[in-house]
Enzyme design. Structure first.
Site, PDB file in Angstrom:
ATOM      1  N   ASP A 113      14.471  42.837  78.654  1.00 33.26           N
ATOM      2  CA  ASP A 113      13.714  41.726  78.066  1.00 33.26           C
ATOM      3  C   ASP A 113      14.165  41.371  76.650  1.00 33.26           C
ATOM      4  O   ASP A 113      13.370  40.903  75.838  1.00 33.26           O
ATOM      5  CB  ASP A 113      12.198  42.036  78.047  1.00 33.26           C
ATOM      6  CG  ASP A 113      11.653  42.251  79.438  1.00 33.26           C
ATOM      7  OD1 ASP A 113      12.192  41.647  80.382  1.00 33.26           O
ATOM      8  OD2 ASP A 113      10.692  43.032  79.573  1.00 33.26           O
ATOM      9  N   LYS A 148      18.160  38.033  77.280  1.00 38.13           N
ATOM     10  CA  LYS A 148      19.475  37.794  77.904  1.00 38.13           C
ATOM     11  C   LYS A 148      19.536  36.411  78.556  1.00 38.13           C
ATOM     12  O   LYS A 148      20.532  35.714  78.470  1.00 38.13           O
ATOM     13  CB  LYS A 148      19.764  38.882  78.965  1.00 38.13           C
ATOM     14  CG  LYS A 148      19.791  40.288  78.393  1.00 38.13           C
ATOM     15  CD  LYS A 148      19.945  41.338  79.469  1.00 38.13           C
ATOM     16  CE  LYS A 148      18.740  41.487  80.374  1.00 38.13           C
ATOM     17  NZ  LYS A 148      17.525  42.016  79.736  1.00 38.13           N
ATOM     18  N   GLY A 204      13.485  39.563  85.014  1.00 39.55           N
ATOM     19  CA  GLY A 204      12.785  38.302  84.780  1.00 39.55           C
ATOM     20  C   GLY A 204      13.424  37.687  83.558  1.00 39.55           C
ATOM     21  O   GLY A 204      13.268  38.205  82.457  1.00 39.55           O
ATOM     22  N   HIS A 205      14.212  36.648  83.760  1.00 39.13           N
ATOM     23  CA  HIS A 205      14.958  36.041  82.653  1.00 39.13           C
ATOM     24  C   HIS A 205      14.410  34.645  82.376  1.00 39.13           C
ATOM     25  O   HIS A 205      14.381  33.799  83.267  1.00 39.13           O
ATOM     26  CB  HIS A 205      16.454  35.973  82.991  1.00 39.13           C
ATOM     27  CG  HIS A 205      17.081  37.332  83.143  1.00 39.13           C
ATOM     28  ND1 HIS A 205      18.412  37.517  83.414  1.00 39.13           N
ATOM     29  CD2 HIS A 205      16.550  38.584  83.041  1.00 39.13           C
ATOM     30  CE1 HIS A 205      18.665  38.821  83.491  1.00 39.13           C
ATOM     31  NE2 HIS A 205      17.549  39.480  83.272  1.00 39.13           N
ATOM     32  N   GLN A 219      18.170  44.069  83.103  1.00 42.57           N
ATOM     33  CA  GLN A 219      17.636  45.312  82.530  1.00 42.57           C
ATOM     34  C   GLN A 219      18.301  45.612  81.175  1.00 42.57           C
ATOM     35  O   GLN A 219      18.682  44.693  80.485  1.00 42.57           O
ATOM     36  CB  GLN A 219      17.820  46.495  83.498  1.00 42.57           C
ATOM     37  CG  GLN A 219      16.873  46.472  84.696  1.00 42.57           C
ATOM     38  CD  GLN A 219      17.280  45.485  85.772  1.00 42.57           C
ATOM     39  OE1 GLN A 219      18.386  45.496  86.263  1.00 42.57           O
ATOM     40  NE2 GLN A 219      16.371  44.599  86.144  1.00 42.57           N
TER      41      GLN A 219
END
Ligand code: GDP
Ligand code: IMO
Ligand code: MG
Length: 419
Positions: free
Chosen positions: A14, A17, A41-42, A186
């Site tokens: 988080d 990225k 989750g991006h 990650q």
């Protein structure tokens, strides 16, 4: 000559990225994911529009780019198709022209998810079936995308057109001089080999994973850039030496939208829990995938230097610098004290790491909002000094500083590091 650049998370995930990959995609022809699955989750924010990607690379909203899901990934076909549908509703079309999936990626099944829900609680997993799917892969009993698409059902039929020899597409692009942007998921400290085991994910999000997870050789990679928040967050359990206040957020606090003046005053009186709260509220530190409140802490330069080594980082990207505004004093963890001894080495024995107490250096904070800042010179001098100190401690130059979630809220210090 084209360049192949890997963007990895330098902390516990988080780090921003998604925002950075979106920012860099303009000059790339290919954007590829190589590890993990929908545990990622991006977030990408462009003007009024917000996108959350779990499986698709953050480059997918840029026309004319080919996005690849590499062989190192674990893919839940239902989640993938949902993600494609959501984009379609927003007017972005995903088809064979812009998405290629490796037939050797593994398929996450309902059984994997059920098992993760049963066993993942002790680690605090995302319940996306990641661990059980990689377990089956390593035990050589997994289902790969190539087999999945031979099944006679609707999902298989919908996924089939995307499946290609992605190693070939990636290598061809590189040999033709195209720019390839590789999007890590990650973070370094969640790596199955190098992270804070067992509180890790089940893949190699570190830079080496980009080679195995896409089928390109290490000699093809031109640069590796590590994304770090200007502080640290972690979701899930596990040791976190620079964590601010171990107290859990109350339900009422979780509902509070804004931070009160009172909270800032308490934080600036040195109350740890409230410093953590300032970071959580100003940084909107709630998980993209699970909605969980993220644990917050000071920047950890020992873990940061470790990430530099594990990934061979050639540059740093510092995000969320804006979130530190209004704190009078900032701290950076510059050493660990373990069993009464001071060390600047990151211990590979996790029993030792769990005992690490942070040794801090204090730096002055700044009051000014950073929104709209476009150059290093426009940053308050205290923010410049803070960044310089991080650069000095990690020994690698900062290439990008992010001062807000939106694509344009970015200070691009070293464009030459990229394409
Ligand atoms: P990722 O998993 O590394 O892509 O990061 P996430 O998207 O899960 O979490 C990063 C969060 O911070 C997202 O909500 C982003 O919109 C937001 N973000 C990214 N960069 C910045 C920044 O520089 N400042 C602020 N305030 N928010 C940012
Ligand atoms: P992005 O790509 C933050 C964490 C989980 C848990 C541990 C194992 O958005 O940075 P898993 O479901 O992978 O078996 O969970 O890893 N985790 C993440 N934390 N960001 C992520 O991805 C994460 N992916 C997994 O919270 O602690
Ligand atoms: Mg995320």
């Amino acid at each position: 000559m084209g360049r192949t650049i890997v963007i990895v998370g330098g902390q516990w995930g988080d780090e921003g990225k998604g925002k950075i990959v979106d920012f860099l995609t303009e000059k790339a022809e290919i954007v590829a994911r190589y590890s993990g699955g929908a545990n990622a989750g991006h977030t990408v924010i462009v003007g009024e529009k917000k996108f959350t990607f779990h499986l698709l690379p953050s480059g997918i909203i840029h026309p004319g780019k080919l996005c690849i899901l590499g062989n190192g990934m674990v893919i839940n076909p239902e989640t993938l198709l949902e993600e494609i549908d959501v984009l379609k509703q927003k007017g972005y079309f995903v088809g064979e022209h812009n998405l290629a999936i490796s037939g050797n990626a593994h398929v996450v099944t309902k059984e994997h998810i059920a098992l993760d829900k049963k066993e993942g609680g002790a680690i605090g997993t995302t319940f996306r079936g990641i661990g059980p799917c990689y377990t089956d892969k390593i035990a050589r009993r997994g289902i790969r995308v190539n087999e999945f698409i031979k099944q006679k059902n609707d999902f298989a039929a919908l996924v089939r057109p995307f499946v290609k020899d992605t190693y070939r597409l990636a290598n061809q692009a590189i040999s033709q001089g195209q720019n390839v942007l590789i999007e890590g998921a990650q973070g370094t400290l969640l790596d199955i080999d190098h992270g804070t085991y067992p509180y890790v994910t089940s893949s190699n999000p570190t830079a080496g994973g980009a080679c195995t997870g896409l089928g390109i050789g290490p000699t093809k990679i031109n640069a590796v850039s590590g994304v770090f928040k200007a502080y640290v967050t972690r979701v899930g359990y596990g040791p976190f030496p620079s964590e601010l206040g171990s107290a859990k957020e109350t339900e009422d606090e979780a509902k509070e939208e804004a931070l009160s003046q009172e909270d800032i005053l308490r934080a600036n009186r040195g109350k740890e829990y409230f410093i953590g709260k300032v970071l959580r509220k100003q940084g909107r530190e709630y998980g993209t995938t699970t909605g969980r409140a993220r644990r917050c802490g000071w920047f950890d330069a020992i873990a940061g230097k470790y990430a530099v080594n594990i990934n061979g980082l050639s540059s740093l990207i510092i995000t969320k610098l804006d979130v530190l505004s209004r704190l009078k004093i900032l701290k950076i963890c510059v050493a660990y004290e373990i069993d009464g001894k001071k060390t600047t080495a990151f211990p590979s024995d996790m029993e030792q790491f769990a005992k690490a107490k942070p040794v801090y250096q204090e730096l002055p904070g700044w009051d000014k909002e950073l929104t709209g800042v476009k150059t290093f010179e426009e940053l308050p001098s205290a923010a410049q000094a803070y960044l310089k100190r991080i650069e000095g401690l990690l020994g690698v130059p900062i290439a990008i500083v992010s001062v807000g979630p939106e694509r344009g809220e970015t200070v691009f210090l070293r464009p030459d590091e990229f394409f």
